[in-house]
Design an enzyme around this catalytic site. Sequence first.
Site, PDB file in Angstrom:
ATOM      1  N   ASP A   9       3.368  13.785 -10.973  1.00 60.39           N
ATOM      2  CA  ASP A   9       3.186  13.152  -9.670  1.00 60.39           C
ATOM      3  C   ASP A   9       3.367  11.651  -9.820  1.00 60.39           C
ATOM      4  OD1 ASP A   9       2.555  12.869  -6.997  1.00 60.39           O
ATOM      5  OD2 ASP A   9       0.413  12.717  -7.365  1.00 60.39           O
ATOM      6  N   ILE A  63       0.977   4.821  -6.352  1.00 64.42           N
ATOM      7  CA  ILE A  63       0.868   3.379  -6.565  1.00 64.42           C
ATOM      8  C   ILE A  63      -0.606   3.008  -6.665  1.00 64.42           C
ATOM      9  CG2 ILE A  63       1.339   1.088  -5.617  1.00 64.42           C
ATOM     10  CD1 ILE A  63       3.713   2.227  -4.149  1.00 64.42           C
ATOM     11  N   HIS A  64      -0.951   2.233  -7.678  1.00 61.19           N
ATOM     12  CA  HIS A  64      -2.316   1.747  -7.858  1.00 61.19           C
ATOM     13  C   HIS A  64      -2.273   0.274  -8.238  1.00 61.19           C
ATOM     14  CE1 HIS A  64      -4.094   5.821  -7.876  1.00 61.19           C
ATOM     15  NE2 HIS A  64      -2.996   6.174  -8.498  1.00 61.19           N
ATOM     16  N   ARG A  65      -3.367  -0.427  -7.993  1.00 64.24           N
ATOM     17  CA  ARG A  65      -3.420  -1.820  -8.440  1.00 64.24           C
ATOM     18  C   ARG A  65      -3.739  -1.851  -9.928  1.00 64.24           C
ATOM     19  NH1 ARG A  65      -9.048  -3.054  -5.479  1.00 64.24           N
ATOM     20  NH2 ARG A  65     -10.420  -3.285  -7.288  1.00 64.24           N
ATOM     21  N   GLU A 116       5.725  13.690  -5.243  1.00 60.64           N
ATOM     22  CA  GLU A 116       6.287  12.933  -4.119  1.00 60.64           C
ATOM     23  C   GLU A 116       7.709  12.442  -4.369  1.00 60.64           C
ATOM     24  OE1 GLU A 116       1.871  12.669  -3.261  1.00 60.64           O
ATOM     25  OE2 GLU A 116       3.132  12.651  -5.045  1.00 60.64           O
ATOM     26  N   GLU A 134      -6.924  -7.194  -0.429  1.00 59.61           N
ATOM     27  CA  GLU A 134      -6.545  -5.826  -0.113  1.00 59.61           C
ATOM     28  C   GLU A 134      -6.075  -5.717   1.336  1.00 59.61           C
ATOM     29  OE1 GLU A 134      -6.064  -3.227  -1.774  1.00 59.61           O
ATOM     30  OE2 GLU A 134      -7.215  -3.234  -3.620  1.00 59.61           O
TER      31      GLU A 134
END
Length: 492
Positions: free
Chosen positions: A167, A170-172, A235, A291
């Site tokens: 999979d 997106i993450h920080r 995705e 954010e």
Amino acid sequence: MNNRTDILDLRTSLDVLREIGGQLVETDIEVDPKAELAGVYRHVGAGGTVMRPTKVNGPAMIFHNVKGHPDADVVIGLLASRERVAALLGCRKEELGKLLCECAKSPVMPVVSTAPAPCQEVVYRAEDPGFDLFKLIPAPTNTPVDAGPYITMGMCYATHPDTGLSDVTIHRMCIQSKDELSIFLQPGSRHIGAMAERATELNQKLPISISIGVDPAIEVASCFEPPTTPLGFNELSIAGALRQRPVVLHKCVSIEENAIANAEYVIEGEIIPGVKVVEDQNSHSGYAMPEFPGYNGKASHECWLIKVKAVTTRKHPIMQTVIGPSEEHVNLAGIPTEASIYNMIEKALPGKVTNVYAHPSGGGKYMAVLQCKKAVHTDEGKQRQAALLAFSAFPELKHVILVDEDVDIFDTNDVLWAMNTRFQGDRDIVTIPGVRCHPLDPSSDPAYAPSILDCGISCKTIFDCTVPFSMQEHFKRAQFLEVDPKKWEAFL
């Protein structure tokens, strides 16, 4: 160029924007990636929930002279305009959610290639002398109080230890040392987090690749969430459906995982089980980065640790970044949200909602406007059922505004017109208190109201600005004479 099928990567995307004109600006003026780069783009085209003044629907921007990184460029704002996203995905801006909905229904799985990969033209290994992420990755800070340089547009790709299913999300991620990143994985929210938690239970390291600077179809598709894309749904297959060809992957050089072959940068590493990182351990500012709601995110004391094994790049790579509260985040989060909501409602109430818009003021997550159709008297009330379905389709949604077919959901003035002329607060507000929403909403805090039992709990609210079916004749808009626009196009 056929934008839908001919875009291969970030570079061909930039070529498309150059052909359109007015959608991309480039500069050779030196810029400091420490807060200055984001500070400049705030005025060029950030939009979203960024502090005013900012420019909405401005161009994307490429910096060719980045302080400390002479061999790299940085691009920002690629997707910070709905018109630009539509141009890069090959459809009308009003149809983006519906297009992504259809692509999610007909996935095209990625393939692994053994041909030389553009992303591996240059290889740096962690054991090499002088290996240093701070020097290799021109990752900006958005503000002076950020915890450190952030990778904000990294496509994180990993494989579940049990199922073998992969999979992308997106993450920080914050650069913490010469070979370490912190990654914020909100518990139970995204697929990579579930993989890391399972690997920790097995006391295993989780190989992870982070591809930066890719086809924007991949970036948008990676932001889908359950229930539209449940655990095990890759995705990348949505991006494959959109481009009508599989996304090409390539085997990493230092770990047992794949990366996106056409990326500008790939960071290869392993999530270490049982190790947690204080996100601002270097800055001690108390903040992570700004954010999507427009506020500085608090630094987490529960980030996971990625031990980096290698970095591979193209020659003269292009770093891609995003300002957290910008219009770019709105589109990344909001278009998949629209697709998920439309998909859920169309299954249960076919034809009753004609379009969905994740409004920028909610960062693409908190607010949706639904365009509803009432054709017969039994359609009355189904608009509110549709709102409940929207909350089910996207659990982080907080507010839903319902309007009729004659209202342009993409025009805030038109939506507010409906609220002012087709809405009475005592009968048209539906509240659902005590529901889990999103922890980054600063008002979802027990200190804000005694009814809020825990951080992240909100009162979900429906604003029904639709005309009662029995009164439709009473609410007909003034009709103007239809004219031939071509006759007057010099003035339009």
